[in-house]
Design a protein around this motif. Structure first.
Motif, PDB file in Angstrom:
ATOM      1  N   ARG A  19       0.835  -1.209   0.000  1.00 56.45           N
ATOM      2  CA  ARG A  19       0.000   0.000   0.000  1.00 56.45           C
ATOM      3  C   ARG A  19       0.864   1.252   0.000  1.00 56.45           C
ATOM      4  N   ALA A  20       1.919   1.265   0.805  1.00 56.22           N
ATOM      5  CA  ALA A  20       2.811   2.424   0.855  1.00 56.22           C
ATOM      6  C   ALA A  20       3.515   2.629  -0.479  1.00 56.22           C
ATOM      7  N   ASN A  21       3.968   1.507  -1.102  1.00 57.77           N
ATOM      8  CA  ASN A  21       4.633   1.619  -2.401  1.00 57.77           C
ATOM      9  C   ASN A  21       3.672   2.123  -3.475  1.00 57.77           C
ATOM     10  N   PHE A  22       2.411   1.665  -3.395  1.00 59.71           N
ATOM     11  CA  PHE A  22       1.415   2.104  -4.367  1.00 59.71           C
ATOM     12  C   PHE A  22       1.149   3.608  -4.246  1.00 59.71           C
ATOM     13  N   LEU A  23       0.999   4.088  -3.021  1.00 62.67           N
ATOM     14  CA  LEU A  23       0.739   5.514  -2.820  1.00 62.67           C
ATOM     15  C   LEU A  23       1.921   6.355  -3.264  1.00 62.67           C
ATOM     16  N   THR A  24       3.136   5.883  -2.962  1.00 58.29           N
ATOM     17  CA  THR A  24       4.322   6.626  -3.390  1.00 58.29           C
ATOM     18  C   THR A  24       4.432   6.653  -4.908  1.00 58.29           C
ATOM     19  N   GLY A  25       4.170   5.503  -5.537  1.00 64.01           N
ATOM     20  CA  GLY A  25       4.191   5.453  -6.993  1.00 64.01           C
ATOM     21  C   GLY A  25       3.111   6.304  -7.618  1.00 64.01           C
ATOM     22  N   SER A 172       2.089  38.780   4.110  1.00 65.94           N
ATOM     23  CA  SER A 172       1.007  37.882   3.714  1.00 65.94           C
ATOM     24  C   SER A 172       1.618  36.590   3.186  1.00 65.94           C
ATOM     25  N   VAL A 173       1.066  35.469   3.627  1.00 65.63           N
ATOM     26  CA  VAL A 173       1.524  34.159   3.180  1.00 65.63           C
ATOM     27  C   VAL A 173       0.323  33.354   2.720  1.00 65.63           C
ATOM     28  N   PHE A 174       0.578  32.433   1.800  1.00 66.79           N
ATOM     29  CA  PHE A 174      -0.463  31.526   1.329  1.00 66.79           C
ATOM     30  C   PHE A 174      -0.232  30.154   1.932  1.00 66.79           C
ATOM     31  N   LEU A 175      -1.225  29.667   2.643  1.00 72.63           N
ATOM     32  CA  LEU A 175      -1.141  28.349   3.282  1.00 72.63           C
ATOM     33  C   LEU A 175      -1.938  27.353   2.443  1.00 72.63           C
ATOM     34  N   PRO A 176      -1.275  26.471   1.675  1.00 71.78           N
ATOM     35  CA  PRO A 176      -1.992  25.543   0.806  1.00 71.78           C
ATOM     36  C   PRO A 176      -2.559  24.364   1.578  1.00 71.78           C
ATOM     37  N   THR A 177      -3.545  23.725   0.983  1.00 73.89           N
ATOM     38  CA  THR A 177      -4.124  22.520   1.560  1.00 73.89           C
ATOM     39  C   THR A 177      -3.531  21.293   0.884  1.00 73.89           C
ATOM     40  N   THR A 178      -3.652  20.159   1.536  1.00 70.04           N
ATOM     41  CA  THR A 178      -3.149  18.890   1.028  1.00 70.04           C
ATOM     42  C   THR A 178      -4.326  17.987   0.676  1.00 70.04           C
ATOM     43  N   PRO A 179      -4.299  17.292  -0.484  1.00 71.16           N
ATOM     44  CA  PRO A 179      -3.228  17.260  -1.492  1.00 71.16           C
ATOM     45  C   PRO A 179      -3.441  18.251  -2.626  1.00 71.16           C
ATOM     46  N   ASN A 180      -4.449  19.116  -2.500  1.00 64.03           N
ATOM     47  CA  ASN A 180      -4.739  20.090  -3.558  1.00 64.03           C
ATOM     48  C   ASN A 180      -4.198  21.455  -3.146  1.00 64.03           C
ATOM     49  N   PRO A 181      -3.015  21.832  -3.631  1.00 62.46           N
ATOM     50  CA  PRO A 181      -2.403  23.091  -3.186  1.00 62.46           C
ATOM     51  C   PRO A 181      -3.003  24.325  -3.833  1.00 62.46           C
ATOM     52  N   THR A 182      -3.938  24.148  -4.782  1.00 59.36           N
ATOM     53  CA  THR A 182      -4.537  25.325  -5.405  1.00 59.36           C
ATOM     54  C   THR A 182      -5.554  25.998  -4.494  1.00 59.36           C
ATOM     55  N   LEU A 197      12.528  28.728   5.146  1.00 58.75           N
ATOM     56  CA  LEU A 197      13.095  27.445   4.730  1.00 58.75           C
ATOM     57  C   LEU A 197      14.073  27.660   3.580  1.00 58.75           C
ATOM     58  N   ASN A 198      15.102  26.808   3.527  1.00 57.35           N
ATOM     59  CA  ASN A 198      16.078  26.877   2.447  1.00 57.35           C
ATOM     60  C   ASN A 198      15.623  26.119   1.202  1.00 57.35           C
ATOM     61  N   MET A 199      14.656  25.228   1.341  1.00 53.83           N
ATOM     62  CA  MET A 199      14.177  24.455   0.190  1.00 53.83           C
ATOM     63  C   MET A 199      13.478  25.379  -0.809  1.00 53.83           C
ATOM     64  N   THR A 200      13.475  24.957  -2.060  1.00 54.00           N
ATOM     65  CA  THR A 200      12.845  25.753  -3.102  1.00 54.00           C
ATOM     66  C   THR A 200      11.321  25.686  -2.978  1.00 54.00           C
ATOM     67  N   VAL A 201      10.665  26.607  -3.657  1.00 52.17           N
ATOM     68  CA  VAL A 201       9.203  26.608  -3.656  1.00 52.17           C
ATOM     69  C   VAL A 201       8.673  25.325  -4.283  1.00 52.17           C
ATOM     70  N   GLU A 202       9.350  24.836  -5.342  1.00 54.10           N
ATOM     71  CA  GLU A 202       8.915  23.602  -5.995  1.00 54.10           C
ATOM     72  C   GLU A 202       9.007  22.412  -5.044  1.00 54.10           C
ATOM     73  N   ASP A 203      10.106  22.320  -4.290  1.00 52.25           N
ATOM     74  CA  ASP A 203      10.253  21.213  -3.340  1.00 52.25           C
ATOM     75  C   ASP A 203       9.209  21.304  -2.229  1.00 52.25           C
ATOM     76  N   ALA A 204       8.941  22.511  -1.769  1.00 48.24           N
ATOM     77  CA  ALA A 204       7.916  22.672  -0.735  1.00 48.24           C
ATOM     78  C   ALA A 204       6.544  22.280  -1.259  1.00 48.24           C
ATOM     79  N   ALA A 205       6.261  22.611  -2.527  1.00 48.21           N
ATOM     80  CA  ALA A 205       4.978  22.233  -3.118  1.00 48.21           C
ATOM     81  C   ALA A 205       4.859  20.719  -3.226  1.00 48.21           C
ATOM     82  N   LEU A 213       5.135  12.721   2.043  1.00 50.23           N
ATOM     83  CA  LEU A 213       5.826  11.505   1.593  1.00 50.23           C
ATOM     84  C   LEU A 213       7.081  11.815   0.790  1.00 50.23           C
ATOM     85  N   VAL A 214       7.085  12.951   0.093  1.00 49.58           N
ATOM     86  CA  VAL A 214       8.236  13.301  -0.753  1.00 49.58           C
ATOM     87  C   VAL A 214       8.956  14.480  -0.133  1.00 49.58           C
TER      88      VAL A 214
END
Length: 218
Positions: A19-25, A172-182, A197-205, A213-214
């Motif tokens: 199940r975990a492998n399926f969700l990750t895939g 002002s900050v935008f707080l996205p929801t999971t799993p739909n960040p829009t 955070l030092n991570m990029t916006v893409e990695d945070a998304a 999981l990622v």
């Protein structure tokens, strides 16, 4: 099967691992698959509208017979035509003609409603595409001790800045929801309470979309 037996525990562990492998895939396959489907659908739709308008001597399928139409040529024609229209609109004659066309359209019932709605949507999408979130951060939400990933939008302006407590810089900050960040929440917080955070916006998304999981590589 006895829940206390070793075989039952091995079976449960195997199912949990599958199940975990399926969700990750799924996190990897679903975006790629949907992107391919959407892009292919858009290209096919544009080709089906543009290619029939071309004279046979300008249609590559007239000279190349491989049993199926070459995808994407109609899209190239559409992009080239759009660039030409954009350049023509920038010159004086183009701007004058565009204002005259818009004047006629805005005076036509029904058509003006559709035109204004589509124009507003297009201008909104273009303006938002030029404004991206600068940085990812952590804020305490919905209460102290609970942290959430958010994206920096801008410094507060106008009445919000004027009514902020003295000595505080409100952003002002935008707080996205999971799993739909829009979808998400617009929050105004004190900059001193934000953990950058030092991570990029893409990695945070990716972190938000995958529900943790990622994780980006450190």
């Amino acid at each position: 099967m006895n829940p206390n037996s070793a075989q039952w525990w091995r079976t449960s562990s195997l199912l949990a691992s599958l199940r975990a492998n399926f969700l990750t895939g799924l996190v990897v396959v679903a975006p790629a698959g949907l992107t391919i489907i959407i892009v292919w659908t858009v290209i096919s739709a544009i080709d089906s509208r543009i290619l029939p308008l071309l004279p046979p001597q300008f249609n590559p399928n007239t000279y190349i017979n491989i049993g199926w139409e070459i995808p994407g040529f109609g899209l190239i024609i559409f992009l080239f035509f759009t660039v030409i229209i954009g350049y023509f609109t920038k010159v004086l004659l183009g701007r004058t003609l565009l204002r005259w066309i818009e004047f006629v359209v805005t005076k036509t019932p029904v058509i003006r409603t559709v035109y204004n709605a589509i124009k507003h949507i297009a201008e909104t999408v273009i303006s938002q595409s030029n404004q991206s979130f600068d940085r990812a951060c952590l804020i305490e939400y919905p209460r102290q001790g609970i942290w959430a990933v958010a994206f920096f939008s801008s410094y507060a302006k106008g009445e919000i800045e004027e009514r902020s407590p003295d000595g505080e810089t409100i952003i002002s900050v935008f707080l996205p929801t999971t799993p739909n960040p829009t979808s998400g929440f617009l929050l105004f917080v004190n900059e001193d309470d934000v953990v950058w955070l030092n991570m990029t916006v893409e990695d945070a998304a990716k972190l938000v979309i995958s529900a943790g999981l990622v994780y980006p590589k450190t």
